[in-house]
Design a protein around this motif. Structure first.
Motif, PDB file in Angstrom:
ATOM      1  N   LEU A   1      -9.464  -0.094  -6.032  1.00 32.67           N
ATOM      2  CA  LEU A   1     -10.709  -0.312  -5.294  1.00 32.67           C
ATOM      3  C   LEU A   1     -10.778   0.603  -4.066  1.00 32.67           C
ATOM      4  CD1 LEU A   1     -10.831  -4.209  -5.444  1.00 32.67           C
ATOM      5  CD2 LEU A   1     -12.420  -2.646  -6.553  1.00 32.67           C
ATOM      6  N   LEU A   2      -9.636   0.768  -3.414  1.00 34.11           N
ATOM      7  CA  LEU A   2      -9.598   1.615  -2.219  1.00 34.11           C
ATOM      8  C   LEU A   2      -9.855   3.068  -2.566  1.00 34.11           C
ATOM      9  CD1 LEU A   2      -6.768   0.162  -0.030  1.00 34.11           C
ATOM     10  CD2 LEU A   2      -8.838   1.201   0.819  1.00 34.11           C
TER      11      LEU A   2
ATOM     12  N   ILE B   1      -6.063  -3.476  -5.739  1.00 37.04           N
ATOM     13  CA  ILE B   1      -6.504  -3.086  -4.390  1.00 37.04           C
ATOM     14  C   ILE B   1      -6.509  -1.564  -4.235  1.00 37.04           C
ATOM     15  CG2 ILE B   1      -5.737  -3.044  -1.981  1.00 37.04           C
ATOM     16  CD1 ILE B   1      -6.754  -5.624  -2.148  1.00 37.04           C
TER      17      ILE B   1
ATOM     18  N   LEU C   1       0.801  -1.231   0.000  1.00 35.97           N
ATOM     19  CA  LEU C   1       0.000   0.000   0.000  1.00 35.97           C
ATOM     20  C   LEU C   1       0.836   1.285   0.000  1.00 35.97           C
ATOM     21  CD1 LEU C   1      -2.915  -0.899   2.449  1.00 35.97           C
ATOM     22  CD2 LEU C   1      -2.932  -0.920  -0.040  1.00 35.97           C
TER      23      LEU C   1
ATOM     24  N   THR D   1     -13.075  13.973   0.726  1.00 40.89           N
ATOM     25  CA  THR D   1     -12.099  14.952   1.232  1.00 40.89           C
ATOM     26  C   THR D   1     -10.780  14.292   1.614  1.00 40.89           C
ATOM     27  OG1 THR D   1     -13.205  14.691   3.338  1.00 40.89           O
ATOM     28  CG2 THR D   1     -13.684  16.683   2.118  1.00 40.89           C
ATOM     29  N   ILE D   2     -10.817  13.013   1.958  1.00 41.21           N
ATOM     30  CA  ILE D   2      -9.595  12.340   2.381  1.00 41.21           C
ATOM     31  C   ILE D   2      -8.602  12.283   1.222  1.00 41.21           C
ATOM     32  CG2 ILE D   2     -10.148   9.921   1.859  1.00 41.21           C
ATOM     33  CD1 ILE D   2      -9.213   9.121   4.570  1.00 41.21           C
TER      34      ILE D   2
ATOM     35  N   LEU E   1      -2.496   9.600  -0.020  1.00 37.82           N
ATOM     36  CA  LEU E   1      -3.196  10.195   1.109  1.00 37.82           C
ATOM     37  C   LEU E   1      -2.320  11.133   1.927  1.00 37.82           C
ATOM     38  CD1 LEU E   1      -5.459   7.409   2.636  1.00 37.82           C
ATOM     39  CD2 LEU E   1      -5.922   9.004   0.810  1.00 37.82           C
TER      40      LEU E   1
ATOM     41  N   PHE F   1     -13.441   3.465  -3.173  1.00 38.61           N
ATOM     42  CA  PHE F   1     -14.186   3.489  -1.909  1.00 38.61           C
ATOM     43  C   PHE F   1     -14.091   4.869  -1.266  1.00 38.61           C
ATOM     44  CE2 PHE F   1     -14.233   3.133   2.716  1.00 38.61           C
ATOM     45  CZ  PHE F   1     -15.372   2.395   2.952  1.00 38.61           C
ATOM     46  N   LEU F   2     -12.868   5.393  -1.195  1.00 34.28           N
ATOM     47  CA  LEU F   2     -12.677   6.685  -0.525  1.00 34.28           C
ATOM     48  C   LEU F   2     -13.378   7.804  -1.292  1.00 34.28           C
ATOM     49  CD1 LEU F   2      -8.945   6.300   0.522  1.00 34.28           C
ATOM     50  CD2 LEU F   2     -10.965   6.037   1.947  1.00 34.28           C
TER      51      LEU F   2
ATOM     52  N   ARG G   1     -16.028   7.547  -2.993  1.00 33.88           N
ATOM     53  CA  ARG G   1     -17.463   7.426  -2.767  1.00 33.88           C
ATOM     54  C   ARG G   1     -17.842   7.868  -1.361  1.00 33.88           C
ATOM     55  NH1 ARG G   1     -19.740   1.525  -3.996  1.00 33.88           N
ATOM     56  NH2 ARG G   1     -21.712   2.133  -3.070  1.00 33.88           N
ATOM     57  N   VAL G   2     -17.032   7.449  -0.382  1.00 34.74           N
ATOM     58  CA  VAL G   2     -17.441   7.581   1.011  1.00 34.74           C
ATOM     59  C   VAL G   2     -16.941   8.885   1.629  1.00 34.74           C
ATOM     60  CG1 VAL G   2     -17.069   6.595   3.295  1.00 34.74           C
ATOM     61  CG2 VAL G   2     -17.655   5.117   1.405  1.00 34.74           C
ATOM     62  N   LYS G   3     -15.719   9.259   1.337  1.00 33.86           N
ATOM     63  CA  LYS G   3     -15.118  10.411   2.009  1.00 33.86           C
ATOM     64  C   LYS G   3     -14.155  11.096   1.045  1.00 33.86           C
ATOM     65  CE  LYS G   3     -14.162  12.439   6.059  1.00 33.86           C
ATOM     66  NZ  LYS G   3     -15.185  13.025   6.883  1.00 33.86           N
TER      67      LYS G   3
END
Lengths: 260, 213, 243
Positions: B197-198, B194, B70, B208-209, B77, B201-202, B204-206
């Motif tokens: 996909l991550l 991975i 990762l 700002t991160i 990030l 996910f971020l 979609r969900v958050k």
């Protein structure tokens, strides 16, 4: 008739406990739960409620004793979809991006077809009254909504026994009321085991209560009887619920008075 | 992708420390230039801890299973914090689990950290916050694969330079490269998937991160 | 639990200990002569005796060796070199390869064990504060202390999430896209939760004055014994380097 869940002389100690299994968290716990019962489990912090649940679900192996579910003995690491556990913190369970996906997670693991998964998810969300939340990101839910969704995720597995670990912590009055009526629903199909420090909730929802102390069941019976036993309750770090104390002023609503 | 103690020769060990100190110093300077760093330190630290925990996740990759690296996502990030974060994470891995080593902390942090910094910079290059979902995923795929590919190259390079045997034979060097390249190829693909996909996910969900640095 | 009451190493000032460790590590890494390997290995042996750490603790930490190291230690004697020392069935053990393997193994044990013993005889937080006192930038040490503090918390979150997944029937043992997606969601949730938690941590730190001064000055105190131990370590490092 065999009991739905039968636990015999169950002992559990975490590996680093000094003094061996007899000094563990669970020390010779025995209990039976019949289908259709709604059982409350009370006891002080650290009494072993969560540990008992994890052992019952096959997550932790017991150091001694047996657990039988519908007469079948559970072995280490067995996965029993008929037993569902709703964890204390809904955030621990909800990890998918949206509500729908999270509720679908369990049914998908059962290898169901996409159609069956969809119908189970819709049914579960409807039964907890959260159909409108389906497409919402988990992340934006309130604490009460998260709890309800976590319960839907458990119900979508079509369990015969649902175990709730502290279901009412952190809920506001309205969410708690909604939870209580949810727990009172469908008593026919679902047997439930509810651990809580919220004694009034147990009193309203359950028809039997178990008091856990020093790793075993120290009292088992009707909630109103056991919880009214002040010396017993105090010996195990509990308080007699307010509603069971005789009131000089009849300040409770007439409806609840009649229920008692 | 950790090199243990005792394998590398001193010039590489010392050079690794010198280079990683320089890069850390530069990153810290960039961090301070961007304003009071105190607000961002808890954020960087908590994400570092989360990455540390995530690196313990096994992913089955027949015939064995691998740990996630990762480092691409760390770069995405954490931005300039990525290198210090990797340094801190590797220090704890060496001290707590004996993975990697203290003498090779410099070299190991370069192996993972340089690709992380580069990939992080490339990911955000010309990226608008409202960029379309597939494009973000594509960037994540390239970043994840690219970071592990870069790390593999640096890993092989460090071994070739730092690992000297008296009568070094061409064959051994080639053998090592081939074995490692073949072994790491699936990991490069896996990390790309991975990370994509991550990032998805971020996003979609958050979202700002992904914009925080 | 691992350590008897107070050993000499536990009382040693962490700052001196870290400097000594650094010197020893560099000296060990510099060794390229087989005859010096005993000089390396005597250090962890001596440290082990005075540390009060149990051998069981140290062996437990050696249980997971690096794959690469194993590959080299086994592969080198078989593949590298011309002079053949020994024939075991179809395998030829070669002198040059064996020497290289012993050298690598010796350096590894020397560095790994010395670091293990010296760092485990003070709390990790004390070691980090000592690094700060030795001039490591505060951004790094503040980060390291926070990582250390929240590693357990986030690790606990992760284990709880895995339990919740298992209860709902998740068995992650086959490589499929769905599995990767679940892993990504799990990791992503962990990241988002940590990110949000950090806001609260910062606010709480701020409320108690974080950032208003440069924090407490280190309260380490080195006495003559600390410097003597440091002197012995530096002497030994120089001896190894000069031979």
């Amino acid at each position: 008739m065999t009991a739905l869940l039968e636990i015999n002389d169950l002992c559990f100690a975490y590996p680093d406990t000094p003094g061996g299994p007899d000094r563990g968290i669970l020390t010779g716990l025995t209990l039976q739960i019949q289908a259709g019962e709604r059982v409350g489990l009370i006891g002080p912090n650290g009494a072993g409620k969560t540990t008992l649940f994890l052992v019952t679900c096959g997550i932790l192996p017991p150091s001694r004793g047996q657990i039988r579910f519908r007469g079948r003995e559970l072995t280490k690491n067995s996965f029993i979809p008929e037993i569902a556990l709703v964890l204390q913190k809904p955030d621990d369970q909800l990890f998918c991006p949206s509500v729908w996906e999270d509720v679908a997670f369990g049914p998908q693991n059962l290898g169901l077809s996409a159609q069956d998964v969809a119908s189970r998810v819709n049914e579960a969300l409807q039964s907890v009254g959260a159909a409108a939340l389906a497409q919402r990101p988990i992340h934006h839910l309130s604490e009460g909504e998260k709890r309800i969704v976590a319960i839907a995720g458990a119900l979508a597995m079509h369990p015969a026994l649902v175990i709730y670990d502290e279901p009412s912590t952190g809920l506001d009055i309205r969410s708690r009321r909604r939870l209580i009526s949810l727990l009172q629903q469908n008593r026919k199909q679902k047997t439930s085991l509810i651990a809580s420090h919220d004694l009034e909730l147990i009193l309203e929802v359950c028809d039997r209560v178990l008091l856990l102390g020093q790793g075993r069941i120290v009292a088992d019976g009707q909630p109103a009887v056991i919880m009214a036993d002040e010396p017993l309750m105090q010996a195990h770090g509990q308080e007699k619920p307010h509603s069971l104390i005789p009131h000089r002023n009849q300040h409770h609503s007439p409806r609840r008075q009649r229920n008692k | 992708m950790h090199i243990a103690d005792g394998i590398l020769s001193l010039p590489v060990v010392a050079g690794g420390f010198a280079a990683s100190f320089t890069i850390t110093w530069y990153c810290l300077k960039r961090i301070k230039d961007a304003g009071d760093p105190r607000e961002r330190i808890p954020r960087a630290a908590l994400l570092t801890a989360a990455f540390f925990v995530a690196s313990l996740i096994h992913v089955p990759l027949p015939p064995a299973s691998v740990h996630l690296v990762l480092n691409g996502l760390i770069g995405i990030l954490l931005g300039a914090f990525a290198f210090p974060a990797i340094l801190v994470g590797l220090f704890f891995q060496a001290v707590m689990f004996g993975h990697g080593g203290l003498s090779t902390l410099g070299v190991n942090s370069l192996i993972l950290g340089i690709p992380a910094l580069l990939v992080g910079w490339l990911f955000h290059l010309n990226r608008r916050p409202d960029e379309s979902f597939p494009r973000t995923i594509g960037r994540g795929l390239l970043a994840g694969s690219g970071a592990v590919f870069g790390a593999t190259m640096l890993f092989i390079g460090a071994l070739l330079v730092g690992f000297q045997i008296e009568h070094q034979q061409e064959i051994t060097a080639t053998a090592i490269i081939t074995i490692l390249a073949v072994a790491y190829l699936p990991l490069i693909v896996l990390e790309g998937v991975i990370t994509a996909l991550l990032v998805g996910f971020l996003q979609r969900v958050k979202p700002t991160i992904l914009q925080w640095k | 639990m691992e350590i008897k009451k107070t050993s000499l190493l536990q009382r040693w000032d962490p700052r001196c200990k870290l400097v000594a460790l650094g010197a020893l590590i560099l000296a060990f890494a510099m060794v390229n002569d087989l005859r010096l390997v005993p000089l390396i290995l005597v250090v962890p042996l001596l440290l082990m005796v005075v540390s009060g750490l149990t051998p069981a603790f140290i062996l437990r930490r050696l249980r997971y060796p690096s794959l690469l190291l194993l590959f080299l230690l086994i592969g080198l004697p078989l593949a590298v070199g011309e002079e053949i020392l020994l024939t075991v069935g179809p395998l030829l053990i070669r002198r040059e390869g064996l020497e290289a393997a012993v050298l690598i193994g010796g350096r590894f044990l020397g560095i790994f064990l010395s670091a293990l013993i010296l760092l485990n005889t003070s709390p990790l937080t004390a070691n980090i504060k000592a690094m700060r006192a030795l001039g490591l930038p505060w951004i790094l040490t503040d980060m390291a202390l926070l990582v250390l503090r929240y590693l357990r918390v986030i690790g606990h979150d992760y284990r709880q999430m895995r339990i919740a997944m298992r209860i709902r029937g998740f068995k992650g043992n086959r490589l499929r896209l769905r599995y990767l997606q679940i892993v990504a969601w799990l990791t992503g949730s962990l990241l988002v939760r940590s990110y949000e938690r950090s806001d609260w941590i910062y606010r709480a730190m701020r409320l108690r004055g974080y950032g208003h001064n440069d924090g407490p000055v280190s309260d380490f105190k080195a006495v003559r014994l600390d410097f003597m131990l440091l002197g012995v370590s530096l002497f030994w490092s120089l001896l190894i380097v000069s031979l």
